[in-house]
Design a protein around this motif. Structure first.
Motif, PDB file in Angstrom:
ATOM      1  N   PRO A 162     -11.427   3.928  10.965  1.00  0.00           N
ATOM      2  CA  PRO A 162     -12.606   4.749  11.302  1.00  0.00           C
ATOM      3  C   PRO A 162     -12.324   6.223  11.570  1.00  0.00           C
ATOM      4  O   PRO A 162     -13.171   7.080  11.257  1.00  0.00           O
ATOM      5  CB  PRO A 162     -13.152   4.059  12.553  1.00  0.00           C
ATOM      6  CG  PRO A 162     -12.757   2.621  12.378  1.00  0.00           C
ATOM      7  CD  PRO A 162     -11.401   2.670  11.725  1.00  0.00           C
ATOM      8  N   THR A 163     -11.162   6.556  12.123  1.00  0.00           N
ATOM      9  CA  THR A 163     -10.865   7.957  12.451  1.00  0.00           C
ATOM     10  C   THR A 163     -10.076   8.677  11.358  1.00  0.00           C
ATOM     11  O   THR A 163      -9.710   9.843  11.535  1.00  0.00           O
ATOM     12  CB  THR A 163     -10.083   8.045  13.774  1.00  0.00           C
ATOM     13  OG1 THR A 163      -8.843   7.308  13.633  1.00  0.00           O
ATOM     14  CG2 THR A 163     -10.879   7.466  14.924  1.00  0.00           C
ATOM     15  N   HIS A 164      -9.799   7.995  10.246  1.00  0.00           N
ATOM     16  CA  HIS A 164      -8.980   8.589   9.189  1.00  0.00           C
ATOM     17  C   HIS A 164      -9.839   9.121   8.039  1.00  0.00           C
ATOM     18  O   HIS A 164     -10.938   8.622   7.785  1.00  0.00           O
ATOM     19  CB  HIS A 164      -7.991   7.562   8.637  1.00  0.00           C
ATOM     20  CG  HIS A 164      -6.923   7.193   9.610  1.00  0.00           C
ATOM     21  ND1 HIS A 164      -6.018   6.183   9.371  1.00  0.00           N
ATOM     22  CD2 HIS A 164      -6.602   7.696  10.829  1.00  0.00           C
ATOM     23  CE1 HIS A 164      -5.189   6.081  10.389  1.00  0.00           C
ATOM     24  NE2 HIS A 164      -5.530   6.984  11.289  1.00  0.00           N
ATOM     25  N   SER A 165      -9.299  10.116   7.338  1.00  0.00           N
ATOM     26  CA  SER A 165     -10.005  10.668   6.183  1.00  0.00           C
ATOM     27  C   SER A 165     -10.042   9.648   5.051  1.00  0.00           C
ATOM     28  O   SER A 165      -9.175   8.777   4.941  1.00  0.00           O
ATOM     29  CB  SER A 165      -9.318  11.946   5.714  1.00  0.00           C
ATOM     30  OG  SER A 165      -7.930  11.725   5.484  1.00  0.00           O
ATOM     31  N   ARG A 166     -11.051   9.764   4.197  1.00  0.00           N
ATOM     32  CA  ARG A 166     -11.242   8.818   3.109  1.00  0.00           C
ATOM     33  C   ARG A 166     -10.426   9.219   1.880  1.00  0.00           C
ATOM     34  O   ARG A 166      -9.871  10.300   1.799  1.00  0.00           O
ATOM     35  CB  ARG A 166     -12.728   8.706   2.754  1.00  0.00           C
ATOM     36  CG  ARG A 166     -13.570   8.184   3.911  1.00  0.00           C
ATOM     37  CD  ARG A 166     -14.946   7.751   3.434  1.00  0.00           C
ATOM     38  NE  ARG A 166     -15.709   8.834   2.838  1.00  0.00           N
ATOM     39  CZ  ARG A 166     -16.444   9.688   3.527  1.00  0.00           C
ATOM     40  NH1 ARG A 166     -16.502   9.616   4.839  1.00  0.00           N
ATOM     41  NH2 ARG A 166     -17.141  10.636   2.904  1.00  0.00           N
ATOM     42  N   TYR A 167     -10.395   8.307   0.918  1.00  0.00           N
ATOM     43  CA  TYR A 167      -9.649   8.496  -0.329  1.00  0.00           C
ATOM     44  C   TYR A 167     -10.583   9.031  -1.405  1.00  0.00           C
ATOM     45  O   TYR A 167     -11.704   8.548  -1.579  1.00  0.00           O
ATOM     46  CB  TYR A 167      -9.059   7.142  -0.747  1.00  0.00           C
ATOM     47  CG  TYR A 167      -8.519   7.082  -2.157  1.00  0.00           C
ATOM     48  CD1 TYR A 167      -7.252   7.568  -2.450  1.00  0.00           C
ATOM     49  CD2 TYR A 167      -9.270   6.509  -3.187  1.00  0.00           C
ATOM     50  CE1 TYR A 167      -6.748   7.498  -3.735  1.00  0.00           C
ATOM     51  CE2 TYR A 167      -8.766   6.430  -4.475  1.00  0.00           C
ATOM     52  CZ  TYR A 167      -7.507   6.929  -4.742  1.00  0.00           C
ATOM     53  OH  TYR A 167      -7.009   6.856  -6.011  1.00  0.00           O
ATOM     54  N   PHE A 168     -10.092  10.033  -2.166  1.00  0.00           N
ATOM     55  CA  PHE A 168     -10.869  10.589  -3.271  1.00  0.00           C
ATOM     56  C   PHE A 168      -9.990  10.668  -4.522  1.00  0.00           C
ATOM     57  O   PHE A 168      -8.822  11.066  -4.455  1.00  0.00           O
ATOM     58  CB  PHE A 168     -11.386  11.988  -2.929  1.00  0.00           C
ATOM     59  CG  PHE A 168     -12.337  12.017  -1.774  1.00  0.00           C
ATOM     60  CD1 PHE A 168     -13.696  11.794  -1.977  1.00  0.00           C
ATOM     61  CD2 PHE A 168     -11.880  12.250  -0.486  1.00  0.00           C
ATOM     62  CE1 PHE A 168     -14.576  11.810  -0.903  1.00  0.00           C
ATOM     63  CE2 PHE A 168     -12.759  12.275   0.588  1.00  0.00           C
ATOM     64  CZ  PHE A 168     -14.111  12.050   0.387  1.00  0.00           C
ATOM     65  N   HIS A 169     -10.555  10.298  -5.652  1.00  0.00           N
ATOM     66  CA  HIS A 169      -9.860  10.320  -6.935  1.00  0.00           C
ATOM     67  C   HIS A 169     -10.735  11.122  -7.895  1.00  0.00           C
ATOM     68  O   HIS A 169     -11.834  10.693  -8.261  1.00  0.00           O
ATOM     69  CB  HIS A 169      -9.669   8.880  -7.432  1.00  0.00           C
ATOM     70  CG  HIS A 169      -8.985   8.768  -8.748  1.00  0.00           C
ATOM     71  ND1 HIS A 169      -9.634   8.369  -9.899  1.00  0.00           N
ATOM     72  CD2 HIS A 169      -7.693   9.001  -9.106  1.00  0.00           C
ATOM     73  CE1 HIS A 169      -8.778   8.353 -10.911  1.00  0.00           C
ATOM     74  NE2 HIS A 169      -7.599   8.729 -10.452  1.00  0.00           N
ATOM     75  N   THR A 170     -10.261  12.305  -8.286  1.00  0.00           N
ATOM     76  CA  THR A 170     -11.083  13.242  -9.048  1.00  0.00           C
ATOM     77  C   THR A 170     -10.472  13.547 -10.402  1.00  0.00           C
ATOM     78  O   THR A 170      -9.281  13.849 -10.498  1.00  0.00           O
ATOM     79  CB  THR A 170     -11.237  14.570  -8.260  1.00  0.00           C
ATOM     80  OG1 THR A 170     -11.738  14.280  -6.954  1.00  0.00           O
ATOM     81  CG2 THR A 170     -12.177  15.508  -8.980  1.00  0.00           C
ATOM     82  N   LYS A 171     -11.287  13.477 -11.441  1.00  0.00           N
ATOM     83  CA  LYS A 171     -10.813  13.838 -12.785  1.00  0.00           C
ATOM     84  C   LYS A 171     -10.554  15.339 -12.831  1.00  0.00           C
ATOM     85  O   LYS A 171     -11.440  16.152 -12.534  1.00  0.00           O
ATOM     86  CB  LYS A 171     -11.833  13.429 -13.833  1.00  0.00           C
ATOM     87  CG  LYS A 171     -11.348  13.646 -15.256  1.00  0.00           C
ATOM     88  CD  LYS A 171     -12.405  13.230 -16.265  1.00  0.00           C
ATOM     89  CE  LYS A 171     -12.619  11.728 -16.269  1.00  0.00           C
ATOM     90  NZ  LYS A 171     -13.581  11.321 -17.343  1.00  0.00           N
ATOM     91  N   GLU A 218     -12.291  14.696 -23.073  1.00  0.00           N
ATOM     92  CA  GLU A 218     -13.632  15.229 -23.319  1.00  0.00           C
ATOM     93  C   GLU A 218     -13.693  16.742 -23.144  1.00  0.00           C
ATOM     94  O   GLU A 218     -14.553  17.416 -23.720  1.00  0.00           O
ATOM     95  CB  GLU A 218     -14.643  14.564 -22.382  1.00  0.00           C
ATOM     96  CG  GLU A 218     -14.904  13.098 -22.680  1.00  0.00           C
ATOM     97  CD  GLU A 218     -13.838  12.182 -22.092  1.00  0.00           C
ATOM     98  OE1 GLU A 218     -12.923  12.695 -21.405  1.00  0.00           O
ATOM     99  OE2 GLU A 218     -13.913  10.964 -22.337  1.00  0.00           O
ATOM    100  N   THR A 219     -12.774  17.286 -22.328  1.00  0.00           N
ATOM    101  CA  THR A 219     -12.760  18.740 -22.103  1.00  0.00           C
ATOM    102  C   THR A 219     -11.742  19.454 -22.986  1.00  0.00           C
ATOM    103  O   THR A 219     -11.436  20.625 -22.779  1.00  0.00           O
ATOM    104  CB  THR A 219     -12.464  19.039 -20.626  1.00  0.00           C
ATOM    105  OG1 THR A 219     -11.204  18.465 -20.270  1.00  0.00           O
ATOM    106  CG2 THR A 219     -13.547  18.484 -19.730  1.00  0.00           C
ATOM    107  N   LEU A 250      -5.270  12.835 -20.098  1.00  0.00           N
ATOM    108  CA  LEU A 250      -6.101  12.628 -18.915  1.00  0.00           C
ATOM    109  C   LEU A 250      -5.268  12.914 -17.668  1.00  0.00           C
ATOM    110  O   LEU A 250      -4.155  12.388 -17.518  1.00  0.00           O
ATOM    111  CB  LEU A 250      -6.611  11.181 -18.870  1.00  0.00           C
ATOM    112  CG  LEU A 250      -7.367  10.757 -17.610  1.00  0.00           C
ATOM    113  CD1 LEU A 250      -8.675  11.541 -17.476  1.00  0.00           C
ATOM    114  CD2 LEU A 250      -7.641   9.257 -17.633  1.00  0.00           C
ATOM    115  N   VAL A 251      -5.774  13.743 -16.762  1.00  0.00           N
ATOM    116  CA  VAL A 251      -5.090  14.093 -15.517  1.00  0.00           C
ATOM    117  C   VAL A 251      -6.093  14.017 -14.370  1.00  0.00           C
ATOM    118  O   VAL A 251      -7.196  14.567 -14.471  1.00  0.00           O
ATOM    119  CB  VAL A 251      -4.486  15.511 -15.589  1.00  0.00           C
ATOM    120  CG1 VAL A 251      -3.769  15.846 -14.282  1.00  0.00           C
ATOM    121  CG2 VAL A 251      -3.527  15.635 -16.759  1.00  0.00           C
ATOM    122  N   CYS A 252      -5.705  13.329 -13.296  1.00  0.00           N
ATOM    123  CA  CYS A 252      -6.579  13.211 -12.133  1.00  0.00           C
ATOM    124  C   CYS A 252      -5.857  13.703 -10.882  1.00  0.00           C
ATOM    125  O   CYS A 252      -4.621  13.736 -10.835  1.00  0.00           O
ATOM    126  CB  CYS A 252      -7.033  11.771 -11.931  1.00  0.00           C
ATOM    127  SG  CYS A 252      -8.039  11.132 -13.297  1.00  0.00           S
TER     128      CYS A 252
END
Length: 252
Positions: free
Chosen positions: A31-40, A45-46, A51-53
């Motif tokens: 609950p007190t920890h930051s969340r995980y994010f996975h971003t392209k 397509e670009t 592919l790099v994330c």
């Protein structure tokens, strides 16, 4: 036959069990920890040839290991950051104790660990001791429910102190933390980390390695790190893997 080929033969005669949750957005976090994010970051397509994330991740997201520096300040005898943690502390003979009948408010006592030893294996110096509470059954996306992070069982201070007296390498569990959500002041963390024992949390599938196995959970080599995500795996004899699979299916 060479030593390397002997090792390869031994590994091939066993089954590897993955004990690691998938890292994905919306997964449970403390609950007190930051969340995980996975971003392209870039993709075909670009116009990119690959592919790099990019990952944004807390050291204690998902299946992870706590370095002793997670709770111990610099200068304390057992203090180590993640990059300083010996890899030997993250691999070895593992003993998995089953407490899957426990409710969230229950604590494993010293006497229950002793009783398990009398019935199964003696815990020896250098072992890794894993506790199965079956809490991985509640591992769902945060948007689908918060049961996994709402409350959970854990180790009593006396049980943790007993394990520390056995001079083991590490303790692991399939809950959010080795201390129960009902414990006050993180007593198990202080007993274990204070004695140089690393802690693996958010494991899964421990019913597949009940009893004795060979465990590895290598961390990232993070300078100044208090912990790290790991890919935790264990090896057991193939005939034992089949037996445990049948046993678990019969008790579902």
């Amino acid at each position: 036959m060479s030593s390397v080929r002997n090792l390869l033969h031994a590994v091939e005669s066993m089954e590897m069990i993955d004990l690691t949750h998938v890292l994905e957005e919306d997964m449970p976090v403390y609950p007190t920890h930051s969340r995980y994010f996975h971003t392209k970051w870039d993709s075909f397509e670009t116009g990119s040839p690959a592919l790099v994330c990019q990952l944004l991740i807390n050291e204690h997201c998902g299946t992870h290991v706590d370095a002793t520096g997670h709770f111990l300040k610099e200068g304390e005898p057992a203090h180590r950051y993640m990059a300083e943690t010996p890899l030997e502390h993250c691999m070895g003979r593992a003993l998995t104790l089953d407490f899957s009948s426990y409710e969230a408010s229950d604590l494993v006592s010293r006497q229950e660990v002793l009783s398990w030893e009398r019935e199964h294996f003696s815990i020896e110096e250098g072992d890794i001791v894993l506790f199965r509470f079956g809490w991985d059954r509640y591992w769902t996306p945060r948007s689908a429910g918060r049961t996994y992070t709402a409350s959970w069982p854990g180790l009593s201070e006396e049980a943790a102190a007993y394990l520390a007296s056995k001079k083991i390498k590490a303790v692991g569990c399939d809950t959010l933390a080795v201390d129960s959500s009902h414990s006050d002041g993180y007593p198990a963390h202080y007993q274990l980390l204070g004695n140089g024992i690393t802690i693996f949390e958010n494991l899964k599938g421990l019913e597949r390695i009940a009893g004795e196995s060979f465990f590895i959970g290598f961390p990232l080599k993070i300078k100044g790190g208090s912990g790290s995500p790991v890919r935790a795996v264990a090896w057991i004899p193939k005939n034992e893997a089949r037996r445990l699979s049948v046993h678990h299916a019969e008790h579902q």
